[in-house]
Design a protein around this motif. Structure first.
Motif, PDB file in Angstrom:
ATOM      1  N   UNK A  89       8.999  15.949  -8.869  1.00  0.00           N
ATOM      2  CA  UNK A  89       9.540  14.859  -8.058  1.00  0.00           C
ATOM      3  C   UNK A  89       8.425  13.977  -7.510  1.00  0.00           C
ATOM      4  N   UNK A 143      26.163   9.877   5.432  1.00  0.00           N
ATOM      5  CA  UNK A 143      26.743   9.789   4.091  1.00  0.00           C
ATOM      6  C   UNK A 143      27.117   8.339   3.806  1.00  0.00           C
ATOM      7  N   UNK A 185      25.149  23.692   9.139  1.00  0.00           N
ATOM      8  CA  UNK A 185      24.108  23.870   8.119  1.00  0.00           C
ATOM      9  C   UNK A 185      23.537  22.535   7.659  1.00  0.00           C
ATOM     10  N   UNK A 186      22.319  22.594   7.168  1.00  0.00           N
ATOM     11  CA  UNK A 186      21.713  21.423   6.550  1.00  0.00           C
ATOM     12  C   UNK A 186      22.247  21.298   5.122  1.00  0.00           C
ATOM     13  N   UNK A 187      22.252  20.070   4.584  1.00  0.00           N
ATOM     14  CA  UNK A 187      22.812  19.872   3.240  1.00  0.00           C
ATOM     15  C   UNK A 187      22.263  20.849   2.197  1.00  0.00           C
ATOM     16  N   UNK A 188      20.948  21.085   2.215  1.00  0.00           N
ATOM     17  CA  UNK A 188      20.383  21.944   1.164  1.00  0.00           C
ATOM     18  C   UNK A 188      21.008  23.326   1.132  1.00  0.00           C
ATOM     19  N   UNK A 198      23.942  24.075   2.458  1.00  0.00           N
ATOM     20  CA  UNK A 198      25.379  23.926   2.185  1.00  0.00           C
ATOM     21  C   UNK A 198      25.650  23.817   0.685  1.00  0.00           C
ATOM     22  N   UNK A 199      24.813  23.046  -0.004  1.00  0.00           N
ATOM     23  CA  UNK A 199      25.031  22.819  -1.438  1.00  0.00           C
ATOM     24  C   UNK A 199      24.884  24.102  -2.252  1.00  0.00           C
ATOM     25  N   UNK A 209      27.183  20.622   5.614  1.00  0.00           N
ATOM     26  CA  UNK A 209      25.955  19.834   5.737  1.00  0.00           C
ATOM     27  C   UNK A 209      26.197  18.419   6.226  1.00  0.00           C
ATOM     28  N   UNK A 235      23.696  14.861   8.296  1.00  0.00           N
ATOM     29  CA  UNK A 235      23.305  13.634   7.586  1.00  0.00           C
ATOM     30  C   UNK A 235      23.260  12.441   8.541  1.00  0.00           C
ATOM     31  N   UNK A 289      28.806  15.309   0.102  1.00  0.00           N
ATOM     32  CA  UNK A 289      27.456  15.350   0.695  1.00  0.00           C
ATOM     33  C   UNK A 289      26.420  15.377  -0.431  1.00  0.00           C
ATOM     34  N   UNK A 290      26.762  16.063  -1.521  1.00  0.00           N
ATOM     35  CA  UNK A 290      25.823  16.274  -2.631  1.00  0.00           C
ATOM     36  C   UNK A 290      25.625  15.037  -3.505  1.00  0.00           C
ATOM     37  N   UNK A 291      26.374  13.968  -3.258  1.00  0.00           N
ATOM     38  CA  UNK A 291      26.165  12.744  -4.043  1.00  0.00           C
ATOM     39  C   UNK A 291      24.789  12.159  -3.744  1.00  0.00           C
ATOM     40  N   UNK A 292      24.356  12.260  -2.471  1.00  0.00           N
ATOM     41  CA  UNK A 292      22.983  11.866  -2.135  1.00  0.00           C
ATOM     42  C   UNK A 292      22.058  13.050  -2.398  1.00  0.00           C
ATOM     43  N   UNK A 293      20.857  12.753  -2.857  1.00  0.00           N
ATOM     44  CA  UNK A 293      19.962  13.838  -3.266  1.00  0.00           C
ATOM     45  C   UNK A 293      18.994  14.196  -2.139  1.00  0.00           C
ATOM     46  N   UNK A 294      19.566  14.836  -1.110  1.00  0.00           N
ATOM     47  CA  UNK A 294      18.800  15.140   0.112  1.00  0.00           C
ATOM     48  C   UNK A 294      17.571  15.989  -0.187  1.00  0.00           C
ATOM     49  N   UNK A 295      17.740  16.984  -1.043  1.00  0.00           N
ATOM     50  CA  UNK A 295      16.626  17.903  -1.322  1.00  0.00           C
ATOM     51  C   UNK A 295      15.485  17.150  -1.992  1.00  0.00           C
ATOM     52  N   UNK A 296      15.827  16.266  -2.926  1.00  0.00           N
ATOM     53  CA  UNK A 296      14.787  15.499  -3.619  1.00  0.00           C
ATOM     54  C   UNK A 296      14.085  14.551  -2.649  1.00  0.00           C
ATOM     55  N   UNK A 297      14.862  13.928  -1.765  1.00  0.00           N
ATOM     56  CA  UNK A 297      14.263  13.022  -0.776  1.00  0.00           C
ATOM     57  C   UNK A 297      13.292  13.789   0.114  1.00  0.00           C
ATOM     58  N   UNK A 298      13.739  14.949   0.560  1.00  0.00           N
ATOM     59  CA  UNK A 298      12.904  15.764   1.423  1.00  0.00           C
ATOM     60  C   UNK A 298      11.637  16.223   0.691  1.00  0.00           C
ATOM     61  N   UNK A 306       9.918  14.768  -1.500  1.00  0.00           N
ATOM     62  CA  UNK A 306       8.880  13.736  -1.620  1.00  0.00           C
ATOM     63  C   UNK A 306       8.500  13.160  -0.251  1.00  0.00           C
ATOM     64  N   UNK A 311      10.556  11.944   2.227  1.00  0.00           N
ATOM     65  CA  UNK A 311      11.404  10.936   2.876  1.00  0.00           C
ATOM     66  C   UNK A 311      12.235  11.604   3.967  1.00  0.00           C
ATOM     67  N   UNK A 355      17.964   9.530   9.590  1.00  0.00           N
ATOM     68  CA  UNK A 355      17.215   8.363  10.041  1.00  0.00           C
ATOM     69  C   UNK A 355      17.918   7.615  11.162  1.00  0.00           C
TER      70      UNK A 355
END
Lengths: 412, 412
Positions: free
Chosen positions: A57, A177, A329-332, A334-335, B160, B164, B220-229, B231, B233, B237
């Motif tokens: 990433x 979201x 829970x945080x999204x990670x 939860x997913x 989650x 958000x 919630x999983x439509x946004x890629x929270x884990x990937x953002x985190x 790197x 981001x 916010x």
């Protein structure tokens, strides 16, 4: 096992998030989705940070074959072809695609598809029974400048949704979201499938027109805020809902829990879990009406207990007393819950060329069918125009020479 | 004009919110919905405050014919019959209803419908091609104690979604909309209509199983929270999104606005609207990368301007410069927006006996069809069992004597 939407083919003109999520659901339900992208640049979402590729990433694109995580997750199970909609010859290719398809989906600014010659009337001229779905900010009839201002945050603001969270006297809350962007496509799919039923009965196709403002406002309108306000109920209540006390979020030593103990037996179980069984007999806390009248005091008592203990311990004690409780829970986390993983409500996506790379857990199809399966075909538009040489000959009967000519002419 | 789901009949066993909103959508799309209620008490939502009746709105029920606003809005366009599912004879009446129907919807705690003899296998025994949809907290396979803890706030916590919204280091945010309760039914309708298509192709009915946790977590999983985190981001916010600065909510003298001016030309137009055109040449604010790097300073500059002026004036100045902006509105104002009213995305409901009483603006069907109409039949289950004498003879051929016997026996 078949998939529920087997037999339906979709011409997908969508970009960004709202439209592509609609066609992602259709693909996950088994429709054949043909994603049409501009030969120069493709879907805007291809340029969304972060990226994933041979080095994992990254914020910026490092290698030519790095893929935007947005594109990677939203284009699963779709075939990709190119079409330069500004080229005069594009209309014929579009018409050829529509003739072989059941459904068209687009989310241009209202009026743009018509201007480009790929609007509903153009599609219908090619295929009178086509179902043509438009997603837009305010509906297909509101065009031009106003229609172009349809970013999720603006729709959230206009819909009233931002004033449903938070407490009175607090600022409005931007929902993290992109709720308008993800809600509108689900209604779009409802509309498309209702139109499919209508077509089976009548032979008739039609235009299905879904607006982001309408979708989100209609959801806000499910709760009767005006009626609540008229009788003096608070509509913005923040972390807890005092008229159902105890109900809502409570802080623990290391995080938050949500709990609901509205009825007397549950409230009494809560007091026992707190190690304060004497509260059962306290006239301030014994009955539902008393709890509502003394909600602030009661919430403070609960918080004084929850704040002293770690979340896991609070939850264990409440569960031992059968009080409904959940960890916030945080999204990670939860997913990755096995309950959603087992049902493919979240699924793993990977860069097609770097299968050993990071596992990206992303949205699945949150519907389980007993006689059909959901999920995404192992097909993906890695490059722009990835499936030109599959779709154009197989579906439209174009020859290699014709495809080459269209490419040279800048049509595809 | 026909309605899109004409020809489909639904046996509706649902109560509370998530289930009834699914069948409300089906009714608004033109399906015939038969709401089955317990003869003693009916749908729980009949007891939700506030109420409406001869004296208008009130917190408590004043008169026998006062109606809960929840029931009034959620049961529009549905016919109501009674059936005591705990009575042994209820299974036969249920089977008779299912034999004449296409779809069954239920949202009991997982396992309850089977226990009562009205589960999928029971329905299928009566009608092999029936489509049977279950809405539950965690899916049809998770039964018992855990499955019963499916209140919206607990699902929000587990999904989650609460982490958000808000900013880093702020508490999680309870979304004021009952988002799990309203989202799950929309996916349920997608599932039902996909199963209708499947049945047209194969003749086969099936069980459609939708979970609240799965529906919300997948969104919630439509946004890629884990990937953002991964790197670096920020995923939480708050009111603004600094990586797109200026983007988000800004306070005015008398309210809030949302604005989006990510690209250079829009940011420069914003500076002109602020009466500070010199900012265009300021290296801190001229380019996108510079704005992101100086986001906190820039947001303060914008706030210093917006806070000095009323919302309407700020909006007028931004619109004059074509900067995308929206007022953050309260639900009441949002629901009355002519753009959503004209499209029937919100509609008016009234107590059927007090048509001159308060106008309750509530949710409509946020989908506009070109060749079919949406909306609710002027039919409503005011009393529990309102349509027993219509549905049982007309649909099931029961005689008056048989209906009287069932009533006396406590079956209906």
């Amino acid at each position: 096992m078949q998939r529920p939407l087997e037999g339906l083919r979709v011409v997908d003109l969508t970009r960004a998030l709202a439209g592509p999520y609609a066609t992602l659901l259709l693909a996950g339900l088994g429709a054949e989705v043909i994603k049409v992208e501009d030969p120069k640049g493709g879907d805007l979402a291809r340029e969304n940070s972060p990226y994933v590729g041979r080095d994992g990433l990254s914020v910026g694109r490092k290698y030519q074959d790095d893929l935007s995580v947005s594109h990677l997750t939203r284009s699963r199970g779709k075939r990709g072809v190119t079409l330069n909609l500004k080229h005069p010859e594009a209309r014929k290719v579009f018409a050829d695609l529509v003739r072989k398809s059941d459904i068209v989906v687009e989310n241009f600014t209202s009026g743009t598809a018509e201007r480009l010659g790929v609007g509903y009337e153009d599609a219908r001229a090619a295929n009178p029974s086509v179902i043509y779905c438009s997603l837009s900010g305010f509906g297909a009839t509101i065009k031009g400048q106003e229609g172009s201002r349809a970013m999720d945050v603006l729709i959230q603001a206009l819909s009233g949704a931002m004033y449903t969270s938070g407490a009175e006297d607090e600022p409005p809350v931007r929902i993290g979201l992109p709720i308008a962007d993800v809600l509108t496509p689900i209604f779009a799919v409802v509309g498309i499938l209702a139109a499919v039923h209508h077509r089976v009965r009548t032979g008739q196709g039609q235009h299905v027109d879904v607006s982001m403002l309408g979708a989100l406002t209609s959801l806000v309108a499910v709760e009767n805020w005006a009626a609540m306000q008229a009788v003096g109920m608070l509509t913005r209540t923040g972390a807890t809902l005092q008229r159902l006390c105890p109900f809502g979020l409570f802080e623990c030593a290391d995080g938050y829990i949500a709990l609901v103990a509205v009825q007397d037996p549950l409230a009494h179980s809560l007091y026992r879990a707190m190690g304060q069984p004497e509260m059962v007999a306290d006239p301030r806390f014994a009955t539902r009406n008393a709890r509502v009248a003394n909600a602030t005091v009661l919430e403070e008592r609960i918080l004084a207990w929850t704040r002293r203990h770690p979340m896991k311990e609070v939850i264990a004690r409440l569960e031992a007393e059968d009080v409904p409780v959940a960890e916030v829970r945080h999204p990670q986390e939860a997913l990755a819950d096995s309950r959603v993983v087992d049902r493919s409500e979240t699924v793993v996506a990977r860069h097609p060329s770097y299968e050993e790379g990071p596992e990206l857990r992303t949205t699945g199809v949150p519907i389980v069918f007993s006689a059909a399966r959901t999920g995404f075909d192992p097909v993906f538009p890695t490059s722009i125009g990835e499936h030109n040489t599959d779709v154009f000959p197989r579906l439209l009967g174009y020859t290699d020479a014709e495809i080459e000519r269209l490419k040279q002419a800048g049509v595809i």
